[in-house]
Design an enzyme around this catalytic site. Structure first.
Site, PDB file in Angstrom:
ATOM      1  N   ASP A   1     -14.239 -10.782  49.703  1.00 33.28           N
ATOM      2  CA  ASP A   1     -14.432  -9.609  48.835  1.00 33.28           C
ATOM      3  C   ASP A   1     -13.881  -8.349  49.522  1.00 33.28           C
ATOM      4  OD1 ASP A   1     -16.435  -9.528  50.818  1.00 33.28           O
ATOM      5  OD2 ASP A   1     -17.878  -8.508  49.498  1.00 33.28           O
TER       6      ASP A   1
ATOM      7  N   ASP B   1     -13.073  -8.086  55.715  1.00 30.80           N
ATOM      8  CA  ASP B   1     -12.472  -9.255  55.054  1.00 30.80           C
ATOM      9  C   ASP B   1     -10.967  -9.291  55.292  1.00 30.80           C
ATOM     10  OD1 ASP B   1     -14.720 -10.230  52.835  1.00 30.80           O
ATOM     11  OD2 ASP B   1     -14.753  -8.092  53.198  1.00 30.80           O
TER      12      ASP B   1
ATOM     13  N   ASN C   1     -18.170  -6.224  47.897  1.00 26.25           N
ATOM     14  CA  ASN C   1     -17.897  -4.880  48.409  1.00 26.25           C
ATOM     15  C   ASN C   1     -17.385  -3.967  47.305  1.00 26.25           C
ATOM     16  OD1 ASN C   1     -18.603  -5.239  51.121  1.00 26.25           O
ATOM     17  ND2 ASN C   1     -16.620  -6.169  51.595  1.00 26.25           N
TER      18      ASN C   1
ATOM     19  N   THR D   1     -16.659 -14.985  53.043  1.00 27.08           N
ATOM     20  CA  THR D   1     -16.976 -13.750  53.767  1.00 27.08           C
ATOM     21  C   THR D   1     -17.531 -12.689  52.814  1.00 27.08           C
ATOM     22  OG1 THR D   1     -14.715 -12.926  53.539  1.00 27.08           O
ATOM     23  CG2 THR D   1     -15.214 -14.195  55.538  1.00 27.08           C
TER      24      THR D   1
ATOM     25  N   GLU E   1     -29.401  -8.677  54.411  1.00 29.42           N
ATOM     26  CA  GLU E   1     -27.987  -8.367  54.706  1.00 29.42           C
ATOM     27  C   GLU E   1     -27.230  -8.321  53.378  1.00 29.42           C
ATOM     28  OE1 GLU E   1     -23.898  -9.357  54.800  1.00 29.42           O
ATOM     29  OE2 GLU E   1     -25.447 -10.780  54.166  1.00 29.42           O
ATOM     30  N   PHE E   2     -26.156  -7.553  53.291  1.00 27.10           N
ATOM     31  CA  PHE E   2     -25.475  -7.265  52.026  1.00 27.10           C
ATOM     32  C   PHE E   2     -25.046  -8.526  51.265  1.00 27.10           C
ATOM     33  CE2 PHE E   2     -21.617  -6.411  49.553  1.00 27.10           C
ATOM     34  CZ  PHE E   2     -22.099  -5.464  48.668  1.00 27.10           C
ATOM     35  N   ASN E   3     -24.308  -9.437  51.901  1.00 30.55           N
ATOM     36  CA  ASN E   3     -23.766 -10.593  51.156  1.00 30.55           C
ATOM     37  C   ASN E   3     -24.880 -11.471  50.587  1.00 30.55           C
ATOM     38  OD1 ASN E   3     -21.110  -9.858  51.641  1.00 30.55           O
ATOM     39  ND2 ASN E   3     -20.926 -11.149  53.476  1.00 30.55           N
TER      40      ASN E   3
ATOM     41  N   HIS F   1     -17.585  -7.667  60.984  1.00 31.69           N
ATOM     42  CA  HIS F   1     -18.333  -8.895  60.702  1.00 31.69           C
ATOM     43  C   HIS F   1     -17.463 -10.135  60.400  1.00 31.69           C
ATOM     44  CE1 HIS F   1     -21.625  -6.000  59.708  1.00 31.69           C
ATOM     45  NE2 HIS F   1     -20.707  -5.376  58.995  1.00 31.69           N
ATOM     46  N   ASP F   2     -16.627 -10.010  59.364  1.00 32.38           N
ATOM     47  CA  ASP F   2     -16.120 -11.203  58.679  1.00 32.38           C
ATOM     48  C   ASP F   2     -15.209 -12.124  59.493  1.00 32.38           C
ATOM     49  OD1 ASP F   2     -17.582 -10.600  56.439  1.00 32.38           O
ATOM     50  OD2 ASP F   2     -15.921  -9.642  55.379  1.00 32.38           O
TER      51      ASP F   2
HETATM   52  C1  BDR Z   1     -20.913  -7.973  54.992  1.00 28.04           C
HETATM   53  O1  BDR Z   1     -20.976  -7.120  53.862  1.00 28.04           O
HETATM   54  C2  BDR Z   1     -19.726  -6.509  53.628  1.00 28.04           C
HETATM   55  O2  BDR Z   1     -19.851  -5.143  53.553  1.00 28.04           O
HETATM   56  C3  BDR Z   1     -18.807  -6.934  54.740  1.00 28.04           C
HETATM   57  O3  BDR Z   1     -17.506  -7.195  54.228  1.00 28.04           O
HETATM   58  C4  BDR Z   1     -19.451  -8.170  55.309  1.00 28.04           C
HETATM   59  O4  BDR Z   1     -18.986  -9.324  54.658  1.00 28.04           O
HETATM   60  C5  BDR Z   1     -21.733  -7.358  56.105  1.00 28.04           C
HETATM   61  O5  BDR Z   1     -23.057  -7.203  55.706  1.00 28.04           O
HETATM   62 CA    CA Z   2     -17.038  -9.334  53.198  1.00 30.13          CA
END
Ligand code: BDR
Ligand code: CA
Length: 310
Positions: free
Chosen positions: A10, A15, A39, A124, A164-166, A239-240
């Site tokens: 995303d 990413d 995202n 990711t 966490e976001f994802n 992160h990714d």
């Molecule tokens: C994840 O969320 C997104 O903002 C980043 O691309 C990463 O995959 C981190 O929490």
């Molecule tokens: Ca991501």
């Protein structure tokens, strides 16, 4: 033989580096790229994936668009980190990498069916596409070698105290994937916050001296500026690409196999990953949870991959 993967992403600044690591490392055979909303809205993440491959000169990998929203929830894009178009910072060139007419799930299915060997899925972003694929194509499960996902955390969150976001964007999809019975590696915030974008890291990527490196530096500068503003982290965490680094070389991270549940109900905790590191529940382990990163090796892999691209 290089490891065949499908990268489900995303983009998103980090990413993009996952895409570049997959495209630029000789140990990886990037068979396809699928996009998901996360995202940004799907139109943005899909456009950005094509931009990232165009900048890097990667024209031989199909890109297909997937889910425009989570399985059961409404999308809130992470504009506070990635900007309104999910790739704030550089001016984006018009992509010359085409969009495949197939859906993400159809492209995954076609690639797995055509592959003589099982393929690694590397998501990711939110797990909407992967969960949908597993639901719709159960006969292809045995063609999935493993799933290496960036998401979750053993501790702190980044959209609340725990989530966490994802995982938070689509907890129902994450729940389905961790309970799928397939081999899953979770690359959560606890390890991704070890991949800090320090000034020497930015300088090394700038020193590569190619178009991808220059574009990458603009991405990193923007990403660190929003991390500074939002989380008081001027050295933001990339992160990714850790997922791809693990697909290249498992020694880049230590993992602990344990039981993980994804909270789908909690008022304050929806999307939190409950990682039973101390086996309090005595339940069957279902996830390899990544814990510590070989930071130098990680950045070397990223820098070397950028140097292989345009
Ligand atoms: C994840 O969320 C997104 O903002 C980043 O691309 C990463 O995959 C981190 O929490
Ligand atoms: Ca991501």
């Amino acid at each position: 033989m290089p490891t065949p993967i499908i990268l489900d992403c995303d983009p998103g600044h980090d990413d993009v580096f996952a895409l570049w690591l997959a495209a630029g490392n000789p140990e990886i055979d990037l068979r396809g790229v699928t996009t998901v909303s996360g995202n940004g809205y799907l139109e943005h993440t899909t456009h950005n994936a094509r931009v990232a491959l165009t900048v890097a000169g990667v024209h031989d990998v199909p890109v297909a668009a997937g889910a425009s929203g989570p399985l059961k929830r409404t999308l809130t894009p992470a504009s506070w980190i990635h900007g309104e178009n999910a790739l704030g910072g550089p001016e984006l060139p018009e992509p010359t990498v085409p969009l495949d007419p197939r859906s993400a799930v159809e492209l995954m299915a076609d690639l797995l069916e055509a592959s003589p060997e099982p393929v690694t899925l590397v998501p990711t972003g939110p797990l909407t596409n992967v969960a949908t694929f597993l639901e719709q194509k159960p006969h292809l499960r045995e063609k999935v070698r493993e799933i290496i996902w960036m998401g979750g955390s053993t501790g702190r969150g980044n959209v609340g105290a725990y989530p966490e976001f994802n995982a938070w964007v689509d907890p129902e999809a994450a729940d389905l994937v961790v309970r799928s019975g397939l081999p899953v590696t979770m690359v959560g915030l606890n390890i991704s916050h070890q991949a800090l974008i320090t000034e020497p890291v930015v300088e090394r990527i700038a020193a590569v001296g190619n178009r991808t490196g220059a574009f990458g530096v603009e991405l990193l500068r923007f990403f660190c500026s929003t991390y500074d503003a939002v989380e008081s982290m001027p050295e933001g965490p990339l992160h990714d690409p850790i997922t791809v680094a693990i697909a290249i070389d498992r020694a880049v991270a230590t993992v602990q196999r344990c039981h993980v549940d994804v909270e789908t109900q909690g008022e304050f905790t929806a999307g939190a990953t409950c990682v039973d590191l101390h086996d309090m529940l005595g339940r069957e382990p279902n996830v390899d949870v990544a814990l510590t990163l070989d930071v130098d090796r990680f950045w070397q892999l990223v820098t070397d991959a950028v140097a292989q691209l345009d």
